[in-house]
Design a protein around this motif. Structure first.
Motif, PDB file in Angstrom:
ATOM      1  N   LEU A  13       0.815  -1.203   0.000  1.00 11.13           N
ATOM      2  CA  LEU A  13       0.000   0.000   0.000  1.00 11.13           C
ATOM      3  C   LEU A  13       0.850   1.255   0.000  1.00 11.13           C
ATOM      4  CD1 LEU A  13      -2.495  -1.201   2.734  1.00 11.13           C
ATOM      5  CD2 LEU A  13      -2.876  -1.189   0.281  1.00 11.13           C
ATOM      6  N   GLU A  14       0.429   2.232  -0.782  1.00  8.36           N
ATOM      7  CA  GLU A  14       1.056   3.541  -0.797  1.00  8.36           C
ATOM      8  C   GLU A  14      -0.048   4.587  -0.720  1.00  8.36           C
ATOM      9  OE1 GLU A  14       3.181   3.710  -4.432  1.00  8.36           O
ATOM     10  OE2 GLU A  14       4.915   2.624  -3.668  1.00  8.36           O
ATOM     11  N   GLY A  15       0.231   5.714  -0.077  1.00 12.55           N
ATOM     12  CA  GLY A  15      -0.761   6.769  -0.018  1.00 12.55           C
ATOM     13  C   GLY A  15      -1.853   6.467   0.993  1.00 12.55           C
ATOM     14  N   ALA A  16      -2.781   7.407   1.105  1.00 10.98           N
ATOM     15  CA  ALA A  16      -3.844   7.297   2.095  1.00 10.98           C
ATOM     16  C   ALA A  16      -4.841   6.217   1.706  1.00 10.98           C
ATOM     17  CB  ALA A  16      -4.547   8.645   2.239  1.00 10.98           C
ATOM     18  N   ALA A  17      -5.367   5.533   2.718  1.00 16.69           N
ATOM     19  CA  ALA A  17      -6.410   4.534   2.488  1.00 16.69           C
ATOM     20  C   ALA A  17      -7.757   5.229   2.384  1.00 16.69           C
ATOM     21  CB  ALA A  17      -6.429   3.512   3.610  1.00 16.69           C
ATOM     22  N   LYS A  18      -8.499   4.922   1.332  1.00 10.85           N
ATOM     23  CA  LYS A  18      -9.866   5.425   1.196  1.00 10.85           C
ATOM     24  C   LYS A  18     -10.805   4.562   2.028  1.00 10.85           C
ATOM     25  CE  LYS A  18     -12.484   8.540  -0.784  1.00 10.85           C
ATOM     26  NZ  LYS A  18     -12.262   9.977  -0.524  1.00 10.85           N
ATOM     27  N   PHE A  19     -10.759   3.254   1.782  1.00  6.05           N
ATOM     28  CA  PHE A  19     -11.493   2.291   2.589  1.00  6.05           C
ATOM     29  C   PHE A  19     -10.503   1.523   3.468  1.00  6.05           C
ATOM     30  CE2 PHE A  19     -15.026   2.336  -0.583  1.00  6.05           C
ATOM     31  CZ  PHE A  19     -16.087   2.466   0.304  1.00  6.05           C
ATOM     32  N   THR A  20     -10.866   1.318   4.702  1.00  4.97           N
ATOM     33  CA  THR A  20     -10.124   0.436   5.599  1.00  4.97           C
ATOM     34  C   THR A  20     -11.090  -0.601   6.141  1.00  4.97           C
ATOM     35  OG1 THR A  20      -8.583   2.201   6.245  1.00  4.97           O
ATOM     36  CG2 THR A  20      -8.723   0.292   7.693  1.00  4.97           C
ATOM     37  N   VAL A  21     -10.815  -1.864   5.867  1.00  6.07           N
ATOM     38  CA  VAL A  21     -11.683  -2.964   6.294  1.00  6.07           C
ATOM     39  C   VAL A  21     -10.908  -3.822   7.279  1.00  6.07           C
ATOM     40  CG1 VAL A  21     -13.056  -4.948   5.539  1.00  6.07           C
ATOM     41  CG2 VAL A  21     -12.814  -2.949   4.036  1.00  6.07           C
ATOM     42  N   ARG A  22     -11.512  -4.079   8.440  1.00  5.39           N
ATOM     43  CA  ARG A  22     -10.846  -4.858   9.469  1.00  5.39           C
ATOM     44  C   ARG A  22     -11.779  -5.943  10.010  1.00  5.39           C
ATOM     45  NH1 ARG A  22      -7.301  -2.853   7.371  1.00  5.39           N
ATOM     46  NH2 ARG A  22      -5.610  -1.551   8.180  1.00  5.39           N
ATOM     47  N   ASP A  40      -6.908  -2.546   2.878  1.00  2.13           N
ATOM     48  CA  ASP A  40      -6.930  -1.097   2.703  1.00  2.13           C
ATOM     49  C   ASP A  40      -7.000  -0.817   1.209  1.00  2.13           C
ATOM     50  OD1 ASP A  40      -6.580  -0.825   5.401  1.00  2.13           O
ATOM     51  OD2 ASP A  40      -4.538  -0.048   5.309  1.00  2.13           O
ATOM     52  N   VAL A  41      -7.995  -0.048   0.794  1.00  2.00           N
ATOM     53  CA  VAL A  41      -8.119   0.359  -0.603  1.00  2.00           C
ATOM     54  C   VAL A  41      -7.594   1.783  -0.714  1.00  2.00           C
ATOM     55  CG1 VAL A  41      -9.703   0.832  -2.506  1.00  2.00           C
ATOM     56  CG2 VAL A  41     -10.083  -1.156  -1.025  1.00  2.00           C
ATOM     57  N   ARG A  42      -6.544   1.950  -1.497  1.00  2.00           N
ATOM     58  CA  ARG A  42      -5.857   3.232  -1.589  1.00  2.00           C
ATOM     59  C   ARG A  42      -6.654   4.213  -2.440  1.00  2.00           C
ATOM     60  NH1 ARG A  42      -1.541   4.335  -5.102  1.00  2.00           N
ATOM     61  NH2 ARG A  42      -1.549   2.137  -5.694  1.00  2.00           N
ATOM     62  N   GLU A  43      -6.683   5.464  -2.020  1.00  2.00           N
ATOM     63  CA  GLU A  43      -7.429   6.472  -2.766  1.00  2.00           C
ATOM     64  C   GLU A  43      -6.760   6.757  -4.110  1.00  2.00           C
ATOM     65  OE1 GLU A  43      -7.685  10.088  -0.575  1.00  2.00           O
ATOM     66  OE2 GLU A  43      -5.529  10.493  -0.631  1.00  2.00           O
ATOM     67  N   ASN A  44      -7.573   7.219  -5.076  1.00  2.00           N
ATOM     68  CA  ASN A  44      -7.096   7.573  -6.418  1.00  2.00           C
ATOM     69  C   ASN A  44      -6.288   6.449  -7.052  1.00  2.00           C
ATOM     70  OD1 ASN A  44      -6.717  10.715  -4.920  1.00  2.00           O
ATOM     71  ND2 ASN A  44      -8.293  10.247  -6.413  1.00  2.00           N
ATOM     72  N   SER A  45      -6.843   5.248  -6.948  1.00  2.00           N
ATOM     73  CA  SER A  45      -6.235   4.072  -7.556  1.00  2.00           C
ATOM     74  C   SER A  45      -7.347   3.197  -8.115  1.00  2.00           C
ATOM     75  CB  SER A  45      -5.422   3.283  -6.521  1.00  2.00           C
ATOM     76  OG  SER A  45      -6.281   2.723  -5.536  1.00  2.00           O
ATOM     77  N   VAL A  46      -6.950   2.187  -8.890  1.00  2.00           N
ATOM     78  CA  VAL A  46      -7.882   1.153  -9.338  1.00  2.00           C
ATOM     79  C   VAL A  46      -7.498  -0.145  -8.639  1.00  2.00           C
ATOM     80  CG1 VAL A  46      -8.821  -0.155 -11.276  1.00  2.00           C
ATOM     81  CG2 VAL A  46      -8.194   2.252 -11.594  1.00  2.00           C
ATOM     82  N   GLY A  73     -32.173 -10.054   6.464  1.00  2.00           N
ATOM     83  CA  GLY A  73     -31.440 -11.074   7.205  1.00  2.00           C
ATOM     84  C   GLY A  73     -29.937 -11.003   7.095  1.00  2.00           C
ATOM     85  N   THR A  74     -29.399 -10.027   6.376  1.00  2.00           N
ATOM     86  CA  THR A  74     -27.951  -9.926   6.272  1.00  2.00           C
ATOM     87  C   THR A  74     -27.387  -9.154   7.462  1.00  2.00           C
ATOM     88  OG1 THR A  74     -28.074  -7.901   4.941  1.00  2.00           O
ATOM     89  CG2 THR A  74     -27.988  -9.999   3.750  1.00  2.00           C
ATOM     90  N   ARG A  75     -26.129  -9.450   7.809  1.00  2.00           N
ATOM     91  CA  ARG A  75     -25.453  -8.697   8.865  1.00  2.00           C
ATOM     92  C   ARG A  75     -23.948  -8.801   8.686  1.00  2.00           C
ATOM     93  NH1 ARG A  75     -23.395 -11.751  13.193  1.00  2.00           N
ATOM     94  NH2 ARG A  75     -23.986 -13.968  13.140  1.00  2.00           N
ATOM     95  N   ILE A  76     -23.223  -7.853   9.298  1.00  2.00           N
ATOM     96  CA  ILE A  76     -21.772  -7.902   9.274  1.00  2.00           C
ATOM     97  C   ILE A  76     -21.229  -7.799  10.690  1.00  2.00           C
ATOM     98  CG2 ILE A  76     -21.747  -6.735   7.013  1.00  2.00           C
ATOM     99  CD1 ILE A  76     -20.247  -4.426   8.561  1.00  2.00           C
ATOM    100  N   ASP A  77     -20.048  -8.386  10.878  1.00  2.00           N
ATOM    101  CA  ASP A  77     -19.215  -8.126  12.043  1.00  2.00           C
ATOM    102  C   ASP A  77     -17.934  -7.482  11.521  1.00  2.00           C
ATOM    103  OD1 ASP A  77     -21.041  -9.308  13.793  1.00  2.00           O
ATOM    104  OD2 ASP A  77     -20.138 -11.299  13.533  1.00  2.00           O
ATOM    105  N   GLY A  78     -17.248  -6.747  12.395  1.00  2.00           N
ATOM    106  CA  GLY A  78     -16.049  -6.039  11.966  1.00  2.00           C
ATOM    107  C   GLY A  78     -16.365  -4.618  11.555  1.00  2.00           C
ATOM    108  N   THR A  79     -15.403  -3.950  10.934  1.00  2.00           N
ATOM    109  CA  THR A  79     -15.575  -2.529  10.593  1.00  2.00           C
ATOM    110  C   THR A  79     -15.140  -2.245   9.163  1.00  2.00           C
ATOM    111  OG1 THR A  79     -13.371  -1.929  11.408  1.00  2.00           O
ATOM    112  CG2 THR A  79     -15.201  -1.770  12.977  1.00  2.00           C
ATOM    113  N   ILE A  80     -15.844  -1.281   8.551  1.00  2.00           N
ATOM    114  CA  ILE A  80     -15.444  -0.691   7.273  1.00  2.00           C
ATOM    115  C   ILE A  80     -15.467   0.818   7.471  1.00  2.00           C
ATOM    116  CG2 ILE A  80     -15.928  -0.413   4.817  1.00  2.00           C
ATOM    117  CD1 ILE A  80     -17.505  -3.010   4.896  1.00  2.00           C
ATOM    118  N   THR A  81     -14.347   1.472   7.252  1.00  2.00           N
ATOM    119  CA  THR A  81     -14.324   2.932   7.340  1.00  2.00           C
ATOM    120  C   THR A  81     -14.029   3.529   5.971  1.00  2.00           C
ATOM    121  OG1 THR A  81     -11.958   3.048   7.919  1.00  2.00           O
ATOM    122  CG2 THR A  81     -13.532   2.874   9.745  1.00  2.00           C
TER     123      THR A  81
END
Length: 271
Positions: A13-22, A40-46, A73-81
């Motif tokens: 990863l380089e640069g700021a993370a747009k999405f962070t999933v944990r 981590d999905v980096r911003e301004n990238s594909v 009936g769907t649900r998630i555990d964990g975090t997405i920011t």
């Protein structure tokens, strides 16, 4: 912050993370569909999501704009920011989230209205009524989608009269008209002709300077061509949850993957 698992290597990863999933787990009722997602999905990238059919790529993609909320009936555990904000946190409006995180589907889906009204639909929904302002938004969105020159003289024609590739770029323009931060693309080229595929791929390269793009694709060559980073998903056994096996720079994933299962998939040994 929870450390990354081995699947998502920090050095990728380089640069700021747009999405962070944990530590994300996702359930359809009692069925455990996704487990242990860390990325981590980096911003301004594909970023490309690859893997066999049924391995959770599209399910995970829909977690990123809460479209799975629409399925009972769907649900998630964990975090997405997104930009540091928990998108499943209290007070988050899913409708506003989906404006910020737009989505393009496998089949082009223009509304049964004019080209102009397709693109103006979102801005009108968000309260923009002045024709001069709408005209400017529509033109800019169509220009960003590389469609303006082809349709500027036929704006009142129905969006469904366009070719399949043009319809897909119209749908991209419709999303761009509301100024999203992120563009999710679920196999956007699987239903269009090769010339249109090239136009959509070129468009992704142009847009990533201003929009973070995540694409689900079964086309290994496409993933290699368009993406900066690639995530490989796999459901190893029927009935078990899918996992994120490996994530890193696309060049590394395709030339020297760290996991044998990634190599087996990319080289066509399975999937």
């Amino acid at each position: 912050m929870t450390p990354l698992s081995g699947a998502a290597r920090p050095e990728a990863l380089e640069g700021a993370a747009k999405f962070t999933v944990r530590d994300l787990d996702f359930y359809y009722g009692d069925f455990h569909a996704l487990t242990g997602m860390n990325i981590d999905v980096r911003e301004n990238s594909v970023t490309a999501f690859i893997g066999p059919s049924g391995c959770g790529k599209s399910t995970f993609l829909r977690c990123l704009n809460r479209m799975n909320d629409l399925i009972p009936g769907t649900r998630i555990d964990g975090t997405i920011t997104l930009d540091g904000e928990d998108i499943y946190g209290p007070g988050v409006d899913p409708v506003d989230l989906r404006r910020r995180v737009g989505m393009i589907f496998q089949q082009p889906n223009p509304f049964p209205m004019s080209i102009y009204d397709n693109v103006a639909f979102g801005p009108r929904l968000h309260g923009i009524k002045k024709k001069e302002e709408l005209d400017q938004i529509v033109e800019q969105a169509l220009m960003r989608a590389n469609l303006w020159k082809e349709v500027k003289d036929i704006m009142e024609r129905g969006g469904l009269t366009l070719s399949g590739g043009q319809q897909q770029r119209l749908c991209i323009a419709r999303v761009l008209a509301v100024q999203p931060d992120v563009l999710l693309m679920d196999e956007p080229c699987s239903a269009i002709d090769p010339t249109s595929v090239q136009k959509v791929e070129d468009l992704m390269a142009e847009l990533k300077s201003s929009v973070t793009i995540i694409i689900v694709t079964h086309n290994m060559q496409q993933a290699a061509r368009v993406s900066d980073e690639t995530a490989f998903f796999l459901q190893e056994r029927q009935g078990e949850p899918a996992e994120l096996i490996e994530f890193g720079r696309t060049a590394e994933i395709f030339t020297s993957p760290h996991d044998r299962r990634t190599e087996d998939y990319i080289t066509g040994r399975f999937g």
